[in-house]
Write a protein that holds these residues in place. Structure first.
Motif, mmCIF file in Angstrom:
data_model
loop_
_atom_site.group_PDB
_atom_site.id
_atom_site.type_symbol
_atom_site.label_atom_id
_atom_site.label_comp_id
_atom_site.label_asym_id
_atom_site.label_seq_id
_atom_site.Cartn_x
_atom_site.Cartn_y
_atom_site.Cartn_z
ATOM 1 N N LEU A 148 11.455 6.204 7.853
ATOM 2 C CA LEU A 148 10.640 6.284 9.063
ATOM 3 C C LEU A 148 9.455 5.324 8.987
ATOM 4 O O LEU A 148 9.091 4.680 9.978
ATOM 5 N N PHE A 149 8.877 5.221 7.796
ATOM 6 C CA PHE A 149 7.754 4.296 7.620
ATOM 7 C C PHE A 149 8.218 2.850 7.807
ATOM 8 O O PHE A 149 7.552 2.055 8.483
ATOM 9 N N ILE A 150 9.354 2.501 7.219
ATOM 10 C CA ILE A 150 9.893 1.151 7.351
ATOM 11 C C ILE A 150 10.176 0.833 8.814
ATOM 12 O O ILE A 150 9.871 -0.260 9.305
ATOM 13 N N ARG A 151 10.734 1.807 9.514
ATOM 14 C CA ARG A 151 11.039 1.595 10.935
ATOM 15 C C ARG A 151 9.762 1.381 11.740
ATOM 16 O O ARG A 151 9.695 0.495 12.605
ATOM 17 N N SER A 152 8.736 2.180 11.475
ATOM 18 C CA SER A 152 7.467 2.025 12.212
ATOM 19 C C SER A 152 6.817 0.676 11.904
ATOM 20 O O SER A 152 6.244 0.040 12.794
ATOM 21 N N ALA A 153 6.910 0.223 10.644
ATOM 22 C CA ALA A 153 6.310 -1.055 10.266
ATOM 23 C C ALA A 153 6.989 -2.223 10.961
ATOM 24 O O ALA A 153 6.351 -3.262 11.217
ATOM 25 N N GLY A 210 0.813 -1.208 0.000
ATOM 26 C CA GLY A 210 0.000 0.000 0.000
ATOM 27 C C GLY A 210 0.847 1.259 0.000
ATOM 28 O O GLY A 210 0.532 2.240 -0.694
ATOM 29 N N TYR A 211 1.924 1.239 0.761
ATOM 30 C CA TYR A 211 2.798 2.414 0.825
ATOM 31 C C TYR A 211 3.411 2.709 -0.541
ATOM 32 O O TYR A 211 3.458 3.876 -0.976
ATOM 33 N N SER A 244 11.281 9.977 4.908
ATOM 34 C CA SER A 244 9.936 9.500 5.261
ATOM 35 C C SER A 244 9.790 8.012 4.959
ATOM 36 O O SER A 244 9.103 7.297 5.698
ATOM 37 N N ASP A 245 10.430 7.539 3.883
ATOM 38 C CA ASP A 245 10.418 6.103 3.589
ATOM 39 C C ASP A 245 11.041 5.318 4.737
ATOM 40 O O ASP A 245 10.495 4.310 5.191
ATOM 41 N N ILE A 305 -0.312 5.786 9.109
ATOM 42 C CA ILE A 305 0.441 6.552 8.110
ATOM 43 C C ILE A 305 -0.007 6.179 6.707
ATOM 44 O O ILE A 305 -0.183 7.039 5.838
ATOM 45 N N LEU A 306 -0.197 4.869 6.470
ATOM 46 C CA LEU A 306 -0.641 4.417 5.155
ATOM 47 C C LEU A 306 -1.996 5.003 4.800
ATOM 48 O O LEU A 306 -2.220 5.444 3.666
#
Length: 271
Positions: A237-242, A65-66, A234-235, A253-254
């Motif tokens: 940070l998203f990977i880290r949160s996932a 989705g991201y 931002s990529d 976020i998604l």
């Protein structure tokens, strides 16, 4: 539709039961896989839910989705192809995003394609298409000329003609290839192991960068992104949160990214 939908719904559960994925599938090259009565992909519709071998909501869907949103932001509309689409779960997921122009599922086993087409018909899903297709044997160019995002989840090790397939993939020239790989060395006799195989895929498919995003939650298989673009802050940070215990933040976020990308797609279309 009014006549046939009730008849199809009545017979569909029995057809699904016959579509389990194990050593009986003619395109399953895993000689050590044991029989399993379950379907491979879970089916998740409001009035039809079937628990499969893979979970309904997992990291593959989150990263998928991201990347759809990222491609939608860059291109305005997104063309997606899922290699080894099974029962069509990721194509149906792509169709939920209004900026996805098309989502094509290519699958070798005709029984899976039949069920995916039935689900598409029953639930009036738009912008998806499914075709019987053998990777490494059939030509991707006969099915589509371009794609922004290609997904290939746990199917590469079942492809017999890997080098021919990678040449086709290079011709397609997708910006993003999101893939999940089995880790056992026996699947990669040509190169001797997964790490060498990943190097070969990256080179043969024409990508300059490769990132391991996570391990799948159930099979602990690496989820790999091939691209020619670097990761933004931002990529990362998203990977880290996932990958954290606060994975729910990734889904939030998604959801925000999907809304923003949909707004931008509508703005570009209507000026």
């Amino acid at each position: 539709r009014d006549v046939f939908k009730p008849l199809i719904r009545e017979r569909l559960p029995r057809l699904i039961e016959e579509a389990n994925f194990d050593d009986s599938c003619p395109y399953n090259l895993d000689e050590l896989q044991e029989p399993d009565p379950r379907v491979y992909q879970s089916i998740d519709f409001p009035d039809l839910r079937v628990e499969g071998q893979r979970p309904k909501r997992d990291l593959r869907q989150l990263f998928f989705g991201y990347l759809l949103c990222k491609a939608g932001h860059q291109e305005g509309t997104v063309s997606h192809v899922d290699l080894g689409s099974n029962l069509g779960a990721f194509c149906f997921e792509a169709a939920r995003y209004p900026f996805v122009d098309s989502s094509l599922g290519l699958e070798a086993f005709d029984r899976y394609v039949e069920i995916a087409n039935i689900l598409e018909f029953l639930y009036d899903i738009q912008r998806t298409r499914f075709a019987v297709f053998v990777c490494g044997k059939d030509s991707i160019g006969n099915e589509l000329k371009r794609a922004d995002l290609v997904t290939m989840f746990s199917v590469y090790h079942h492809i017999a003609g890997k080098d021919a397939f990678l040449g086709e993939l290079k011709e397609l020239g997708a910006k993003y290839l999101l893939a999940e790989f089995a880790v056992q060395d026996r699947y990669y006799p040509q190169r001797g192991g997964l790490l060498h195989e990943l190097d070969h895929i990256q080179s043969a498919a024409g990508y300059t960068k490769r990132y391991q995003l996570a391990l799948s939650q159930d099979y602990q298989r690496p989820i790999i992104l091939f691209t020619n673009q670097g990761l933004t802050l931002s990529d990362r940070l998203f990977i880290r949160s996932a990958n954290s215990r606060l994975r729910s933040i990734g889904w939030i976020i998604l959801s925000l990214h999907r809304q923003i990308a949909a707004f931008r797609a509508r703005y570009k279309r209507h000026g």
